[in-house]
Design a protein around this motif. Sequence first.
Motif, short mmCIF file in Angstrom:
data_model
loop_
_atom_site.label_atom_id
_atom_site.label_comp_id
_atom_site.label_asym_id
_atom_site.label_seq_id
_atom_site.Cartn_x
_atom_site.Cartn_y
_atom_site.Cartn_z
N LEU A 628 0.34 -1.19 -0.24
CA LEU A 628 0.09 -0.34 0.05
C LEU A 628 0.84 1.14 0.05
CD1 LEU A 628 -3.16 0.78 0.08
CD2 LEU A 628 -2.90 1.07 2.41
N LYS A 629 2.25 1.08 0.54
CA LYS A 629 2.85 1.93 0.88
C LYS A 629 3.30 2.74 -0.52
CE LYS A 629 4.61 1.60 5.73
NZ LYS A 629 5.74 1.45 6.08
N THR A 633 -2.14 7.03 -3.63
CA THR A 633 -3.41 7.05 -3.91
C THR A 633 -4.32 6.74 -5.78
OG1 THR A 633 -3.38 9.37 -3.39
CG2 THR A 633 -3.04 7.32 -1.47
N LYS A 636 -5.24 3.53 -9.90
CA LYS A 636 -6.25 2.43 -10.11
C LYS A 636 -5.93 1.08 -9.60
CE LYS A 636 -10.18 5.87 -10.68
NZ LYS A 636 -11.17 6.28 -11.87
N ARG A 694 -6.21 -1.21 -6.17
CA ARG A 694 -5.69 -0.26 -5.69
C ARG A 694 -6.97 -0.45 -4.79
NH1 ARG A 694 -5.79 3.82 -1.88
NH2 ARG A 694 -3.75 4.05 -1.09
N ALA A 695 -7.73 -0.93 -5.12
CA ALA A 695 -9.45 -0.71 -4.08
C ALA A 695 -9.56 -2.46 -3.38
CB ALA A 695 -10.47 -0.96 -4.90
N ASP A 696 -8.72 -3.29 -4.22
CA ASP A 696 -9.04 -5.12 -3.45
C ASP A 696 -8.06 -4.95 -2.24
OD1 ASP A 696 -11.08 -5.33 -5.04
OD2 ASP A 696 -9.05 -6.49 -7.23
N LEU A 697 -7.04 -4.15 -2.64
CA LEU A 697 -5.59 -3.54 -1.16
C LEU A 697 -6.52 -2.99 -0.39
CD1 LEU A 697 -2.80 -4.34 -1.26
CD2 LEU A 697 -2.12 -2.44 -1.86
N VAL A 698 -6.77 -2.53 -0.30
CA VAL A 698 -7.45 -1.31 0.43
C VAL A 698 -8.33 -2.20 1.43
CG1 VAL A 698 -9.05 0.64 1.34
CG2 VAL A 698 -6.74 0.89 -0.08
N ALA A 699 -9.32 -2.76 0.72
CA ALA A 699 -9.88 -3.53 1.09
C ALA A 699 -9.42 -5.12 2.18
CB ALA A 699 -11.17 -3.96 -0.11
N MET A 701 -7.02 -4.57 3.47
CA MET A 701 -6.31 -3.72 4.99
C MET A 701 -7.75 -3.56 5.87
SD MET A 701 -2.85 -3.12 5.39
CE MET A 701 -2.42 -1.96 6.49
N ALA A 702 -8.37 -3.30 5.46
CA ALA A 702 -9.35 -3.05 6.36
C ALA A 702 -9.75 -4.45 6.74
CB ALA A 702 -10.29 -2.64 5.65
#
Length: 711
Positions: A628-629, A633, A636, A694-699, A701-702
């Motif tokens: 993620l780093k 941002t 996509k 990136r959206a899959d990565l953020v999800a 992480m959450a």
Amino acid sequence: MTDTAPRPINGHTVAKLHPIPPETIPEARTEQPAPAPEENPQAGPVAVDNPALPSPGVTQEKRRPILAPWLKNRADFLTTTRHAGANAGYAALFHTVRLPVYGLRLGLMAPRGACRFVADTNRWVWDREAAPLREAAVRAEDAGEYMTLSRLRSNRVRLRGLVTVVAAVFGAGFALWLYVMAPGFLVAFAAGGVLLCGLAGQEKDAPVIGPAVLKTEVQKMTGTIVLRGLDAIGNSKISAAIKKGGDMNGMRFVSEIVRDGPGYRADLDLPYGVTPDDIMEARAPLASGLRRKLGCVWPSPDPDEHEGRLILWVGDKPMNETTKPAWPLLKDGHVDLFQPVVFGNDQRMRDMVVTLMFVSVVIGSVPRMGKTFLLRLLLLIAALDPRAELHGFDFKGTGDLGPLEPVMHRYRSGEEDDDLLYVLHSMRELKEELRRRAKVIRSLPKSRCPESKVTPALANDKSLGLHPIVVGFDECQVPFEDEKYGAELEAICTDVAKRGPALGIIGIFATQRPDAKSLPPGISANAVLRFCLKVMNHQANDMVLGTGAYKAGIRATMFSRSDRGICWMSGEGDDPQIAASAFVDGPAAEKVVARARKLREEYGNITGHAVGQGPEESAGMDVLGDVLKVVATNEKTVWCERIAYRLAELRPDAYTGWKAENVTTALKPWGVKTDQVWGQTDDGEGKNRRGIKRADLVAAMARRDADRAAS
């Protein structure tokens, strides 16, 4: 007219040699243009066999040993003498216990024996054995022959009667003298006489004193039996050669059939085009043709001869029923891991050795075939080298590696999260140790480290810290398939399998499910030493022994369920070999470990788990956070190969050498899928390559943070 008819030379039909034309002689040759090929259509065949060559050809001599092999080999000599001594001792004890019964039975048979003695003595005195000859002379009315036989009988009866009377008088007088002078001796002589009469009175088919050790007769191997067995496998070339007498097709015995250990050995050349692999593939019909159990029949190639030479060894008993020699290191001795060490025996009960340094090891089999025992044996071998540092992880959770705890630097048994976390911290330490060792070796002068790998001299230098490290994983599929830690553990273990051997780190991976998921290709492809006990199919066979092993006749599927501890071993020597590992049970392993502990205490190498210390917890790699780093941002989608490059720049110590597939493997357990995504190359050209959103990565992480908060 020139004779060009072919004629036989040394058994081959070739064209008759032509005289040399004068124009080919250098002195008579003139400069003339060579005729075109079409101008000489009647040219005869070219002769290739020279009749002046010696027949039958070049002869090689092999000297037979002066002494039997078992007399020259200490282990074989001890085994042979131990076997003979054990039989003699057992027979002595067997008969000693039964002496009262023997005496009673012989006493009961003494009257019958005495009667037989009297009857036989009577026949002997009166020359009854010659009576048929005298009767024949009477029937033939041959007076001269009868008179000769009668005189001969009279002389015999006179002499034998005198001998009998003298013996009776002397015997009676001797008995009377003993009765007066030594009555105890008379009783002993009388008892001996009764026993002798009892021996004479026993039935021939039911002796009183029988054998203590019953021997089972094994049919002697002959050339006829060997050919019968080879004919039974259904190979057309072998069957044709046997029908034609063998030599016509190159098939022949090259030496006598001899005893070789607990079995017979036959060396023979197979027909042209047939290899020992063809015979090994048909062990079952071969055993049927030989009328032996499958575990007795072991065909193999001869590594010192051509590819058509077969060594057929047929044991007296199946390998799993033959008494194995004791492991030489069971009661005494120490190990140098840089040298070969005995770990078991082959079909002929000869010692089999293994060299653990500079290799990674894979062990595969179905459950309950001796896989864990073999892993523990290899760790016991390592434990007897006081320099070695041992790591043992038992993911079966039964404590089979427990006897080794007193000498373990790292040890864990179980598959719970805390067990896997312990292993992860241990392997992270090992990864850092691997990097440290690479730097140490790189810094050493070439005079000390000419081949850029650990040597015995470097391992002995404690200041360098390059001692051997042996890591054993039992049921290694468990950590590799774990969703949380599997990817990182797989990456570290793959690195150990690839770079560890040169740096003195030996990885041993044992699994009961040898497939690509349980035994990653990065490990199986780099394992030099491979042990394959019984498996169920050719895929598992080739996963352990290497691609093409099953097709080449190296088949662990041929082992039966009773062949525990028997395996194909590949990597020690040029060709795979069948071996049976030494049987060392739990109590025996504890005794070996106690001896190894003393060696280590003297050397000063009791560390880690052996003194109650565990691995230090480290932050390790936070793959999700690091990815993620490096993904901006405003991105996509991003290619995996770019993520790998950015991770290596972010943390070179952790991600150097990563490629796109490493990123895919590391993100998969967290639910981040990779797919074809659009991106632009450095020159601005748009292309589809494997990447992530990136959206899959953020999800992901959450979800991970929520799970940690809930726990």
